[in-house]
Design a protein around this motif. Structure first.
Motif, PDB file in Angstrom:
ATOM      1  N   GLU A 213       9.002   1.907 -19.135  1.00  0.00           N
ATOM      2  CA  GLU A 213       7.325   2.406 -18.860  1.00  0.00           C
ATOM      3  C   GLU A 213       6.163   1.827 -17.808  1.00  0.00           C
ATOM      4  N   CYS A 214       6.896   0.704 -17.601  1.00  0.00           N
ATOM      5  CA  CYS A 214       6.262  -0.338 -15.896  1.00  0.00           C
ATOM      6  C   CYS A 214       5.897   0.665 -14.402  1.00  0.00           C
ATOM      7  N   ASP A 215       4.474   1.341 -14.366  1.00  0.00           N
ATOM      8  CA  ASP A 215       4.340   1.544 -13.760  1.00  0.00           C
ATOM      9  C   ASP A 215       3.909   0.646 -11.915  1.00  0.00           C
ATOM     10  N   PHE A 216       3.709   0.927 -10.979  1.00  0.00           N
ATOM     11  CA  PHE A 216       3.276  -0.102  -9.961  1.00  0.00           C
ATOM     12  C   PHE A 216       1.802  -0.205 -10.185  1.00  0.00           C
ATOM     13  N   ASP A 217       1.069   0.650 -11.042  1.00  0.00           N
ATOM     14  CA  ASP A 217      -0.617   0.539 -10.708  1.00  0.00           C
ATOM     15  C   ASP A 217      -0.893  -0.313 -12.181  1.00  0.00           C
ATOM     16  N   GLY A 218      -0.056   0.267 -13.428  1.00  0.00           N
ATOM     17  CA  GLY A 218      -0.126  -1.233 -14.253  1.00  0.00           C
ATOM     18  C   GLY A 218       0.257  -2.101 -13.850  1.00  0.00           C
ATOM     19  N   PHE A 219       1.565  -2.691 -13.125  1.00  0.00           N
ATOM     20  CA  PHE A 219       1.712  -3.689 -12.819  1.00  0.00           C
ATOM     21  C   PHE A 219       0.627  -4.549 -11.594  1.00  0.00           C
ATOM     22  N   SER A 220       0.533  -3.993 -10.853  1.00  0.00           N
ATOM     23  CA  SER A 220      -0.844  -4.364 -10.253  1.00  0.00           C
ATOM     24  C   SER A 220      -1.730  -4.417 -10.533  1.00  0.00           C
ATOM     25  N   ARG A 221      -2.086  -4.397 -11.537  1.00  0.00           N
ATOM     26  CA  ARG A 221      -3.393  -5.266 -12.659  1.00  0.00           C
ATOM     27  C   ARG A 221      -2.949  -6.451 -12.984  1.00  0.00           C
ATOM     28  N   LEU A 222      -1.707  -6.049 -13.491  1.00  0.00           N
ATOM     29  CA  LEU A 222      -1.304  -7.788 -14.080  1.00  0.00           C
ATOM     30  C   LEU A 222      -0.926  -8.437 -12.951  1.00  0.00           C
ATOM     31  N   TYR A 223      -0.909  -8.743 -11.403  1.00  0.00           N
ATOM     32  CA  TYR A 223      -0.172  -9.177 -10.645  1.00  0.00           C
ATOM     33  C   TYR A 223      -1.293  -8.893  -9.446  1.00  0.00           C
ATOM     34  N   HIS A 224      -1.939  -9.225  -8.212  1.00  0.00           N
ATOM     35  CA  HIS A 224      -2.248  -9.673  -7.243  1.00  0.00           C
ATOM     36  C   HIS A 224      -1.434 -10.591  -6.748  1.00  0.00           C
ATOM     37  N   ILE A 225      -2.037 -10.226  -5.312  1.00  0.00           N
ATOM     38  CA  ILE A 225      -1.443 -11.155  -4.634  1.00  0.00           C
ATOM     39  C   ILE A 225      -3.299 -11.857  -3.269  1.00  0.00           C
ATOM     40  N   GLN A 226      -2.662 -13.031  -2.579  1.00  0.00           N
ATOM     41  CA  GLN A 226      -3.841 -13.352  -1.860  1.00  0.00           C
ATOM     42  C   GLN A 226      -2.802 -14.013  -1.009  1.00  0.00           C
ATOM     43  N   SER A 227      -4.095 -13.594   0.584  1.00  0.00           N
ATOM     44  CA  SER A 227      -3.072 -14.455   1.979  1.00  0.00           C
ATOM     45  C   SER A 227      -3.009 -15.724   1.901  1.00  0.00           C
ATOM     46  N   LYS A 228      -2.502 -16.240   2.391  1.00  0.00           N
ATOM     47  CA  LYS A 228      -1.976 -17.992   2.799  1.00  0.00           C
ATOM     48  C   LYS A 228      -2.999 -18.567   3.854  1.00  0.00           C
ATOM     49  N   ALA A 229      -3.384 -17.153   4.706  1.00  0.00           N
ATOM     50  CA  ALA A 229      -3.847 -17.975   5.890  1.00  0.00           C
ATOM     51  C   ALA A 229      -5.228 -18.456   6.104  1.00  0.00           C
ATOM     52  N   GLY A 230      -5.964 -19.100   6.749  1.00  0.00           N
ATOM     53  CA  GLY A 230      -6.572 -19.501   6.893  1.00  0.00           C
ATOM     54  C   GLY A 230      -7.290 -21.105   5.093  1.00  0.00           C
ATOM     55  N   ALA A 231      -8.822 -21.671   5.751  1.00  0.00           N
ATOM     56  CA  ALA A 231      -8.560 -22.189   5.187  1.00  0.00           C
ATOM     57  C   ALA A 231      -8.911 -21.085   3.805  1.00  0.00           C
ATOM     58  N   ALA A 232      -9.365 -20.142   3.713  1.00  0.00           N
ATOM     59  CA  ALA A 232      -9.993 -19.511   1.920  1.00  0.00           C
ATOM     60  C   ALA A 232      -8.659 -18.743   1.649  1.00  0.00           C
ATOM     61  N   ALA A 233      -8.443 -18.546   0.357  1.00  0.00           N
ATOM     62  CA  ALA A 233      -7.476 -17.361  -0.165  1.00  0.00           C
ATOM     63  C   ALA A 233      -8.092 -15.762  -0.228  1.00  0.00           C
ATOM     64  N   VAL A 234      -7.681 -14.864   0.263  1.00  0.00           N
ATOM     65  CA  VAL A 234      -8.384 -14.144   0.658  1.00  0.00           C
ATOM     66  C   VAL A 234      -6.552 -12.825  -0.369  1.00  0.00           C
ATOM     67  N   ARG A 235      -7.729 -12.211  -1.115  1.00  0.00           N
ATOM     68  CA  ARG A 235      -7.166 -10.983  -1.221  1.00  0.00           C
ATOM     69  C   ARG A 235      -6.659 -10.144  -1.090  1.00  0.00           C
ATOM     70  N   VAL A 236      -5.276  -9.276  -0.975  1.00  0.00           N
ATOM     71  CA  VAL A 236      -4.819  -8.575  -0.030  1.00  0.00           C
ATOM     72  C   VAL A 236      -4.291  -7.501  -1.268  1.00  0.00           C
ATOM     73  N   GLU A 237      -4.562  -6.347  -0.420  1.00  0.00           N
ATOM     74  CA  GLU A 237      -3.588  -5.548  -1.391  1.00  0.00           C
ATOM     75  C   GLU A 237      -2.085  -5.166  -1.346  1.00  0.00           C
ATOM     76  N   TRP A 238      -1.923  -4.927  -1.933  1.00  0.00           N
ATOM     77  CA  TRP A 238      -0.137  -4.415  -2.221  1.00  0.00           C
ATOM     78  C   TRP A 238       0.443  -3.512  -1.255  1.00  0.00           C
ATOM     79  N   SER A 239       1.219  -3.377  -0.300  1.00  0.00           N
ATOM     80  CA  SER A 239       1.639  -2.225   1.010  1.00  0.00           C
ATOM     81  C   SER A 239       2.408  -1.073   0.607  1.00  0.00           C
ATOM     82  N   ASP A 240       2.934  -0.260   0.586  1.00  0.00           N
ATOM     83  CA  ASP A 240       3.393   1.130   0.405  1.00  0.00           C
ATOM     84  C   ASP A 240       4.691   0.372   0.424  1.00  0.00           C
ATOM     85  N   GLU A 241       5.122  -0.747   0.993  1.00  0.00           N
ATOM     86  CA  GLU A 241       6.658  -1.539   1.193  1.00  0.00           C
ATOM     87  C   GLU A 241       6.770  -1.705  -0.082  1.00  0.00           C
TER      88      GLU A 241
END
Length: 432
Positions: free
Chosen positions: A324-352
């Motif tokens: 029953e786990c779909d990607f939309d529900g999964f992306s609400r449980l976990y998100h990703i942030q960029s390590k680049a730069g001084a401040a962490a910035v949230r980025v979207e999960w990619s189609d890949e």
């Protein structure tokens, strides 16, 4: 995980799952695959029986009350009461004793010790400024009479802290009410290093200071967080593990020892114990396995060089099954942030990453059961790994005491209820 292990854990009963880590007891189900039997037999041969560890006979004191205890969780309360009771039992007969509380935090242990024995003089050392100030304020508010007996100082404790510790003790002694004590140099008061949750390398620092300071006669410390010990990025070797000469000589025979005496090994040493594991229900195992698998899946999808996985702070219901786990529900449980730069910035999960998510789920349709099976194997190994870490430290103390011509009694006592407090061993040493 070997295929035979995968098949076993996908069909295991709740009774067998809870019993499996108790490797010194035969399984109720005797029809085990050979590789499973062999794994348990090897662990059983390497783990010392609990009978070798004398349990601490502790009776809860009904008379001692502690302000703000209601705000403290049961685990912390349990640890403070038991460690304070042990220290009181070990040191109560001494005419004049200065306790040096390493990593004293907000001062709860120091306060409890003073209430058990108001003859104790206590120096609390803490690296966090806020905690030192809060501990001082608590003392004024709740134990004003103890201000001459307890002092808190800010210090990041290292092996070079010896002179600072002596200075703190000298500063405390003239302010104490113990003026009738026989005339002796201030630093010749009987000193003891104590500590609850001596995290990472702090336990080793405590041991080395204890051995290097003649007037520190006792050491009573509770080690924890082995996996946070300092690691050299070039050699991939820990600064303080292995510590003893005997273990160093053993591992020196294998140049690849850093591949197994590594941070994952130390994580195994400090995870939950089998006592907590064996009381889990089927629903608890299922939920835990699903959480472990999905978090691992998130880590697998993230780009290690540029992204870090963050669990959502919002409350989302865990899917009732992986199907029953779909990607939309999964992306609400976990998100990703960029390590680049001084401040962490949230980025979207990619189609890949979305595509790879479905590929992995198809590959592991029972991934949650396998994840809980892996946790079961880790729980089975926990006691072995922790024993190696603790025994290495005990051997180091005995070796060093011999070199320095110090007569030393050193041992561990199982002090805590491991269901409440997984790191339940106290290291107790006395110069005789």
């Amino acid at each position: 995980m070997p295929m035979e292990f995968q098949e076993y854990f996908q069909n295991i009963s709740l009774e067998d799952l809870n019993q499996f880590p108790q490797v010194q007891q035969p399984m109720a189900n005797q029809n085990l695959p050979f590789s499973i039997k062999e794994f348990r037999q090897q662990l059983s041969a390497l783990i010392p029986a609990e009978a070798f560890l004398k349990p601490f006979s502790w009776e809860k004191s009904k008379d001692i009350k502690m302000e703000n205890f209601k705000k403290m969780n049961l685990k912390k309360r349990h640890e403070i009461q038991r460690l304070a009771s042990l220290i009181q039992k070990q040191l109560k007969e001494l005419p004049k004793c200065v306790l040096i509380d390493f990593g004293c935090g907000l001062g709860y242990l120091s306060e409890m010790l003073y209430k058990l024995n108001d003859k104790f003089l206590i120096v609390g050392l803490e690296s966090d400024t806020y905690r030192v100030e809060t501990a001082q304020q608590r003392l004024k508010s709740y134990l004003p009479k103890a201000q001459h007996s307890i002092r808190y100082f800010e210090e990041y404790i290292t092996e070079r802290s010896k002179d600072f510790i002596v200075k703190c003790v000298e500063e405390l002694l003239p302010n104490s009410n113990e003026q009738k004590v026989d005339e002796v140099p201030k630093t010749e008061a009987h000193m003891a290093i104590i500590g609850l949750h001596a995290c990472a390398d702090l336990t080793i620092t405590s041991i080395k200071l204890f051995l290097a300071m003649p007037y520190v006669r006792q050491l009573i410390i509770m080690p924890c967080c082995y996996h946070k010990m300092e690691l050299c990025p070039k050699t991939l070797q820990f600064t303080n593990f292995p510590l003893s000469r005997c273990l160093k000589e053993l591992v020196a025979k294998d140049k690849n020892y850093v591949n197994f005496l590594n941070r994952p090994f130390l994580r195994l040493a400090c995870q939950q114990t089998l006592k907590r594991w064996q009381k889990c229900s089927r629903d608890e195992h299922t939920l835990h396995g699903r959480e472990m698998f999905l978090r691992a899946l998130a880590d697998a999808l993230a780009n290690k060089d540029s992204q870090v996985v963050i669990k959502s702070k919002q409350k989302f219901e865990m899917p009732s099954s992986l199907k029953e786990c779909d990607f939309d529900g999964f992306s609400r449980l976990y998100h990703i942030q960029s390590k680049a730069g001084a401040a962490a910035v949230r980025v979207e999960w990619s189609d890949e990453q979305r595509k790879e998510f479905h590929t992995i789920l198809q590959r592991y349709p029972n991934g949650d059961m396998l994840a809980e099976g892996l946790t079961c194997l880790q729980t089975s190994m926990q006691k072995l790994c922790e024993n190696i870490v603790l025994y290495d430290r005990l051997c180091y103390m005995q070796e060093t005491a011999l070199l320095l011509n110090i007569k030393l009694n050193v041992r561990y006592e199982k002090l805590m209820d491991e269901e409440l407090s997984p790191r339940c061993y106290a290291l107790i040493a006395e110069k005789t």
